[in-house]
Design an enzyme around this catalytic site. Structure first.
Site, PDB file in Angstrom:
ATOM      1  N   ASN A 175      13.945  30.952  38.215  1.00  0.00           N
ATOM      2  CA  ASN A 175      12.588  30.168  38.707  1.00  0.00           C
ATOM      3  C   ASN A 175      12.972  28.774  38.813  1.00  0.00           C
ATOM      4  O   ASN A 175      14.236  28.080  38.837  1.00  0.00           O
ATOM      5  CB  ASN A 175      11.593  30.016  37.631  1.00  0.00           C
ATOM      6  CG  ASN A 175      10.377  30.091  38.165  1.00  0.00           C
ATOM      7  OD1 ASN A 175      10.003  29.542  39.031  1.00  0.00           O
ATOM      8  ND2 ASN A 175       9.333  30.930  37.335  1.00  0.00           N
ATOM      9  N   HIS A 202      34.105  18.146  28.824  1.00  0.00           N
ATOM     10  CA  HIS A 202      34.861  17.062  28.786  1.00  0.00           C
ATOM     11  C   HIS A 202      35.460  16.995  27.335  1.00  0.00           C
ATOM     12  O   HIS A 202      34.878  17.137  26.347  1.00  0.00           O
ATOM     13  CB  HIS A 202      34.223  15.676  29.105  1.00  0.00           C
ATOM     14  CG  HIS A 202      33.605  15.745  30.336  1.00  0.00           C
ATOM     15  ND1 HIS A 202      34.229  15.340  31.601  1.00  0.00           N
ATOM     16  CD2 HIS A 202      32.232  16.122  30.684  1.00  0.00           C
ATOM     17  CE1 HIS A 202      33.345  15.509  32.661  1.00  0.00           C
ATOM     18  NE2 HIS A 202      32.039  16.042  31.989  1.00  0.00           N
ATOM     19  N   ALA A 234      12.376  29.906  24.651  1.00  0.00           N
ATOM     20  CA  ALA A 234      12.101  28.606  25.425  1.00  0.00           C
ATOM     21  C   ALA A 234      12.692  27.372  24.704  1.00  0.00           C
ATOM     22  O   ALA A 234      12.575  27.176  23.320  1.00  0.00           O
ATOM     23  CB  ALA A 234      10.791  28.358  25.877  1.00  0.00           C
ATOM     24  N   ARG A 260      15.308  38.149  15.257  1.00  0.00           N
ATOM     25  CA  ARG A 260      15.236  39.489  14.859  1.00  0.00           C
ATOM     26  C   ARG A 260      15.718  40.192  15.951  1.00  0.00           C
ATOM     27  O   ARG A 260      15.955  39.855  17.179  1.00  0.00           O
ATOM     28  CB  ARG A 260      13.699  39.946  14.914  1.00  0.00           C
ATOM     29  CG  ARG A 260      12.900  39.787  16.065  1.00  0.00           C
ATOM     30  CD  ARG A 260      11.452  40.133  15.423  1.00  0.00           C
ATOM     31  NE  ARG A 260      10.461  40.044  16.616  1.00  0.00           N
ATOM     32  CZ  ARG A 260      10.446  40.923  17.638  1.00  0.00           C
ATOM     33  NH1 ARG A 260      11.113  42.276  17.634  1.00  0.00           N
ATOM     34  NH2 ARG A 260       9.535  41.166  18.561  1.00  0.00           N
TER      35      ARG A 260
END
Length: 208
Positions: free
Chosen positions: A81, A111, A156, A179
């Protein structure tokens, strides 16, 4: 070794003119993708096909950003998306039927930690792999060297710094397993909400 050879062997390397030259194609294609008519799905699909190193039915909602493109290999039915970013200094290998919500970032690039070595301009890329049937939630960051197992959901806002196994829900910063995913989850589309009879019948038909 050249810096390109060092980069491809996951050794410290410096971005020189030869490395920049390899990035030019991806920059041209991502510019074309990000300025394409958003309603021209066929044109977007063609650019995605040319950009990615390997794909079959992949679709990306622009804008999208990457370093090379040819280091990204996705399986069947890949979907990313809006505002996905993949820093593909090293390989990024993604399985079949994977979905990425908005603002997902995959970083193979990194880095040195110590400023003395970091200021020499040496950097590195370490491969990231994602299995089949994985859903990555919005605003997730996946760090270099991570492997995410098949059939897993990443919540999220996660920052994935270590490997995540198959068949789990994982989330957080740093991302941790919450879980397992079991057959009991099949009939739910959101938390405790079950599919209605019409949609569930269609689901069963699609799975035949």
């Amino acid at each position: 070794m050249t810096n390109k050879e060092r980069r491809d062997r996951e050794l410290p390397y410096i971005t020189d003119e030869d490395v920049f030259e390899e990035q030019k194609k991806a920059r041209r294609l991502t510019q074309a993708l990000n300025t394409a008519d958003r309603s021209d799905f066929d044109a977007i699909g063609k650019i995605v096909k040319e950009l990615l190193g390997k794909s079959d039915g992949a679709f990306i909602n622009p804008p999208f950003y990457c370093d090379y493109g040819f280091n990204i290999e996705v399986g069947k039915n890949f979907f990313a998306n809006y505002n996905c970013m993949i820093l593909d200094v090293a390989k990024v290998v993604i399985g079949d039927n994977c979905q990425m919500a908005p603002n997902v970032a995959i970083y193979t690039a990194g880095h040195p930690v110590h400023p003395d070595t970091r200021n020499t301009a040496y950097e590195y890329g370490i491969k990231v792999t994602i299995g089949d049937n994985v859903w990555i939630g919005g605003n997730t960051v996946i760090c270099p060297g991570v492997h995410i197992g098949s059939n897993t959901v990443i919540g999220a806002g996660s920052v994935v710094t270590k490997d995540i196994p198959d068949w789990v829900i994982a989330a957080g910063n740093p991302c941790k397993v919450i879980r397992e995913i079991t057959d009991a989850d099949r009939k739910f589309y959101f938390r405790d909400r079950e599919f209605d009879e019409e949609a569930w019948a269609h689901v069963l038909e699609l799975q035949k």
